[in-house]
Write a protein that holds these residues in place. Structure first.
Motif, short mmCIF file in Angstrom:
data_model
loop_
_atom_site.label_atom_id
_atom_site.label_comp_id
_atom_site.label_asym_id
_atom_site.label_seq_id
_atom_site.Cartn_x
_atom_site.Cartn_y
_atom_site.Cartn_z
N VAL A 163 -10.76 -4.87 -10.16
CA VAL A 163 -12.17 -4.34 -10.45
C VAL A 163 -12.28 -4.23 -12.20
O VAL A 163 -11.19 -4.14 -12.68
N ASP A 164 -13.29 -4.21 -12.85
CA ASP A 164 -13.66 -3.90 -14.04
C ASP A 164 -13.21 -2.42 -14.16
O ASP A 164 -13.79 -1.69 -13.74
N HIS A 165 -12.37 -2.25 -15.57
CA HIS A 165 -11.88 -1.09 -15.70
C HIS A 165 -12.28 -0.60 -16.92
O HIS A 165 -12.03 0.53 -17.65
N SER A 166 -13.48 -1.12 -17.43
CA SER A 166 -13.94 -0.67 -18.79
C SER A 166 -14.74 0.85 -18.49
O SER A 166 -14.60 1.50 -19.77
N ASP A 167 -15.04 1.23 -17.65
CA ASP A 167 -15.48 2.59 -17.45
C ASP A 167 -14.56 2.94 -16.13
O ASP A 167 -14.74 2.68 -14.76
N VAL A 168 -13.47 3.78 -16.57
CA VAL A 168 -12.51 4.28 -15.51
C VAL A 168 -13.06 4.89 -14.28
O VAL A 168 -12.84 4.86 -13.12
N ASP A 169 -13.91 6.01 -14.75
CA ASP A 169 -14.52 6.94 -13.66
C ASP A 169 -15.28 6.04 -12.74
O ASP A 169 -15.07 6.30 -11.30
N SER A 218 3.13 2.47 6.62
CA SER A 218 1.70 1.91 6.12
C SER A 218 1.33 2.20 4.84
O SER A 218 0.85 1.39 3.98
N LEU A 219 1.55 3.56 4.43
CA LEU A 219 1.33 4.13 3.33
C LEU A 219 2.00 3.16 2.22
O LEU A 219 1.36 2.83 1.01
N CYS A 220 3.29 2.93 2.28
CA CYS A 220 3.96 2.10 1.09
C CYS A 220 3.75 0.94 1.17
O CYS A 220 3.70 0.45 -0.04
N ILE A 221 3.38 0.22 2.23
CA ILE A 221 3.14 -1.23 2.22
C ILE A 221 1.62 -1.16 1.40
O ILE A 221 1.47 -2.31 0.62
N ILE A 222 0.86 -0.38 1.80
CA ILE A 222 -0.55 -0.38 0.94
C ILE A 222 -0.39 -0.27 -0.40
O ILE A 222 -0.92 -0.94 -1.21
N ARG A 223 0.44 0.68 -0.77
CA ARG A 223 0.55 1.13 -2.18
C ARG A 223 1.27 -0.03 -2.91
O ARG A 223 0.81 -0.29 -4.16
N GLU A 224 2.23 -0.41 -2.41
CA GLU A 224 3.08 -1.48 -2.96
C GLU A 224 2.14 -2.88 -3.13
O GLU A 224 1.94 -3.33 -4.54
N THR A 225 1.10 -3.20 -2.05
CA THR A 225 0.48 -4.38 -2.36
C THR A 225 -0.73 -4.08 -3.46
O THR A 225 -1.00 -4.98 -4.27
N LEU A 226 -1.51 -3.01 -3.34
CA LEU A 226 -2.32 -2.52 -4.16
C LEU A 226 -2.06 -2.61 -5.61
O LEU A 226 -2.57 -3.25 -6.55
N ALA A 227 -0.86 -1.89 -5.89
CA ALA A 227 -0.38 -1.74 -7.28
C ALA A 227 0.06 -3.24 -7.76
O ALA A 227 -0.04 -3.38 -9.13
N ARG A 228 0.68 -4.06 -7.02
CA ARG A 228 0.68 -5.51 -7.66
C ARG A 228 -0.54 -6.25 -8.03
O ARG A 228 -0.30 -7.03 -9.02
N HIS A 229 -1.50 -5.77 -7.38
CA HIS A 229 -2.91 -6.48 -7.76
C HIS A 229 -3.67 -5.62 -8.92
O HIS A 229 -4.20 -6.29 -9.46
N ASP A 230 -3.59 -4.36 -8.63
CA ASP A 230 -4.41 -3.64 -9.76
C ASP A 230 -3.82 -2.04 -9.60
O ASP A 230 -4.06 -1.22 -8.53
N GLY A 231 -3.37 -1.56 -10.79
CA GLY A 231 -2.78 -0.15 -10.70
C GLY A 231 -3.87 0.85 -10.36
O GLY A 231 -3.55 1.87 -9.81
N LEU A 232 -4.95 0.43 -10.87
CA LEU A 232 -6.06 1.80 -10.65
C LEU A 232 -6.54 1.51 -9.07
O LEU A 232 -6.84 2.72 -8.58
N ALA A 233 -6.35 0.66 -8.62
CA ALA A 233 -6.75 0.51 -6.99
C ALA A 233 -5.47 1.25 -6.12
O ALA A 233 -5.79 2.32 -5.49
#
Length: 381
Positions: free
Chosen positions: A33-39, A72-87
């Motif tokens: 997603v757009d990170h220009s406004d982090v909040d 499941s937590l680990c799979i989700i975090r690994e996948t999200l981190a690979r695509h977008d650290g903020l996600a």
């Protein structure tokens, strides 16, 4: 494309492979997603993750009581981190912030989980204080029993989602007992009078972080999670569940770094040949792949053991968190090196990964603290 052969390891089941495939497809469409406004980005991510059902994995199901599946937590975090650290951050904080309710909350308290799982409410975990980082047993924030309520006074800092959270799990000292046995846990809504965001904190990888002050904050007796004096046990139990997933996030960052590096060395020429033809470069790629697989084995071993019924996985989670975050730093550093000047150019993927990975070696127990935890466990056995 990231290596997914680890999904065939015996630590994982068919439901985990299905989860990984569905989330990968979703992430390719919705992230980053757009990170220009982090909040705003974090709120958007919590909403997106909630609408898609991914936040259901962050807590127990308040209707059925189904437990958290750590793999499941680990799979989700690994996948999200690979695509977008903020996600990854947005997902993880929904789990960490409500972990105490998931593990120790009453049925009435757990009704709040419907809001965090749907993405309607943002949660936060308020443990760290200005004078007590890794030594949480020394926290000074107090919760005085005033008959029909508790009154909280003190400060918390480096609180993830601080300033945007709707709800905080707050750890404070009750009674006159020193050390870990005097700590209790409380549910505190963000709009409670006396709860002040003193300062918004900026980190190398932008995330919502804040310094909070509790100035005569009154909460009802029903805000107590578990029993008085159980707070430290609750905090450590929550970290026990989520600490391995920090290693999974580091894995996601490392896998993305390897992907970017493979693209770089196979497409860029040096001395009239692809970089990948150089044995020195091949050595770097081999080291990166080795670090990633070793980290993944430790992460999914810890998650599998917890899901298999272990009451505590303190040693395994500490090993997973320590090795995966330190290995992730090494992998990403090599990726930066392979990218040359582009590796340190603001806005490139490997540059952002370099900033993202650093905090993981500190939060939820710094690397040096993990070594102490591991050593004590080994010596005790």
């Amino acid at each position: 494309m990231a290596d997914t052969t680890f999904l065939e390891w015996p630590f994982l089941e068919e439901k985990h492979r299905t989860l990984a495939a569905k989330l990968e497809a979703w992430a390719q469409i919705n992230l980053p997603v757009d990170h220009s406004d982090v909040d705003r980005a974090c709120r958007e991510l919590v909403s997106l993750l909630g609408l898609a059902g991914w936040l259901d994995y962050t807590s127990v199901n308040p209707d059925t009581g189904d437990a958290i599946d750590v793999r499941s937590l680990c799979i989700i975090r690994e996948t999200l981190a690979r695509h977008d650290g903020l996600a990854d951050f947005a997902f993880a904080m929904q789990g960490l912030g409500t972990g105490a309710l998931s593990l120790f909350g009453t049925l009435e308290q757990q009704t709040l989980l419907k809001g965090t799982r749907s993405g309607m409410l943002v949660s936060a975990f308020a443990l760290t204080e200005p004078e007590t980082g890794s030594d949480a047993a020394r926290l000074a924030t107090s919760a005085e029993d005033c008959g029909d309520c508790y009154v909280l006074n003190g400060e918390k800092t480096w609180i993830s989602n601080g300033g945007i959270a709707d709800y905080y799990t707050v750890f404070a000292r009750t009674g006159n007992i020193a050390g870990a046995k005097g700590i209790s846990a409380f549910m505190v809504m963000a709009d409670t009078p006396g709860l002040e965001v003193v300062e918004r904190l900026e980190a190398v990888a932008p995330h919502p972080l804040a310094h909070l002050r509790f100035n005569h904050v009154k909460v009802p007796k029903s805000a107590l999670i578990g029993e008085e004096g159980q707070g430290f046990k609750i905090a450590m139990s929550v970290l026990d569940v989520f600490r391995a997933s920090v290693g999974a996030a580091a894995l996601g960052f490392a896998r993305r770094a390897l992907e970017e590096s493979l693209s770089r060395v196979t497409s860029r020429k040096i001395f009239d040949a692809p970089m990948a033809d150089l044995q020195m470069v091949q050595g770097h790629i081999a080291d990166m792949a080795l670090e990633i697989d070793a980290a993944a084995l430790l992460v999914y071993r810890a998650a599998w053991k917890k899901d298999s019924g272990a009451v505590r996985i303190t040693r395994e989670a500490a090993m997973a968190k320590l090795y995966a975050t330190e290995a992730g730093q090494r992998v990403i550093d090599q990726a930066v090196q392979l990218h040359g000047g582009d590796g340190v150019r603001r806005g490139t993927i490997v540059e952002s990964l370099y900033r993202e990975i650093r905090a993981l070696r500190i939060y939820e127990g710094a690397s040096d603290v993990q070594k102490v935890v591991i050593a004590r466990s080994v010596i005790a056995n």
